[in-house]
Motif scaffolding. Structure first.
Motif: not given
Length: 201
Positions: A178-186
């Motif tokens: 979930r963190e990986r995807r959030a950072l990718a989105a930012w």
């Protein structure tokens, strides 16, 4: 002659308000974990067990499901506000705290979308999102306070729209995913985010 302790002597010390405060904090922490795993409909008995208290203790602090969910959301928002108010705070740092909460709490994601949802049915009785709009605005205010002139998210609704877009990307079976995807989105939005972690005080 052996003397046996009286019932009064056997009774464990009662910390009173200290114990109550510990129990309340344990219940909020447990609820955050259980909601992240099972959503807002998770049984309250499971939250009480995770906190190591009886259901009676839970109901003394939180008379219904809505009160407990609101307490969890309030705690999340307060941590974002504290991060924003800390000496030397930056937008990137506050976004790191916000992103940590997004990866930890499905309920928090729901809060940030609450004032945009079309589910506004009159007969809704759970009250979980009764003051969600006000809480969401507090998050927005904390973030807006660190926007610099000319920031790419400086438009009227751009900041919270970006948060909503990132929160929509926060999916996956593990916190790390979930963190990986959030950072990718930012990153796709071109926004710098600091360390993803809870506010340490």
């Amino acid at each position: 002659m052996t003397q046996h302790p009286t019932a009064e002597e056997r009774r464990p010390a009662n910390d009173g308000p200290k114990a109550a405060a510990r129990n309340r904090a344990a219940l909020i922490a447990a609820a955050r974990e259980v909601y992240a795993e099972h959503g807002l409909d998770a049984p309250l008995s499971g939250i009480a067990r995770r906190a190591g208290v009886g259901q009676g203790v839970l109901y003394r602090h939180f008379p219904d499901r809505a009160a407990l969910a609101d307490a969890v959301l309030e705690e999340n928002v307060r941590e974002v506000e504290q991060a924003a108010a800390a000496a030397g705070a930056t937008l990137a740092g506050v976004l790191g705290v916000l992103t940590w909460h997004l990866t930890e709490s499905a309920a928090f994601i729901g809060l940030l979308h609450a004032d945009r949802t079309e589910d506004r049915t009159e007969d809704r009785t759970d009250g979980v999102h009764a003051h969600a709009s006000a809480l969401s605005e507090r998050v927005a205010r904390s973030l807006r306070g660190h926007l610099t002139d000319g920031h790419r998210l400086g438009g009227a609704d751009d900041l919270m729209l970006a948060v909503a877009m990132v929160s929509g990307a926060v999916t996956g079976p593990t916190r790390a995913e979930r963190e990986r995807r959030a950072l990718a989105a930012w990153r796709l939005l071109g926004v710098e985010v600091g360390a993803v972690r809870p506010f340490a005080g």
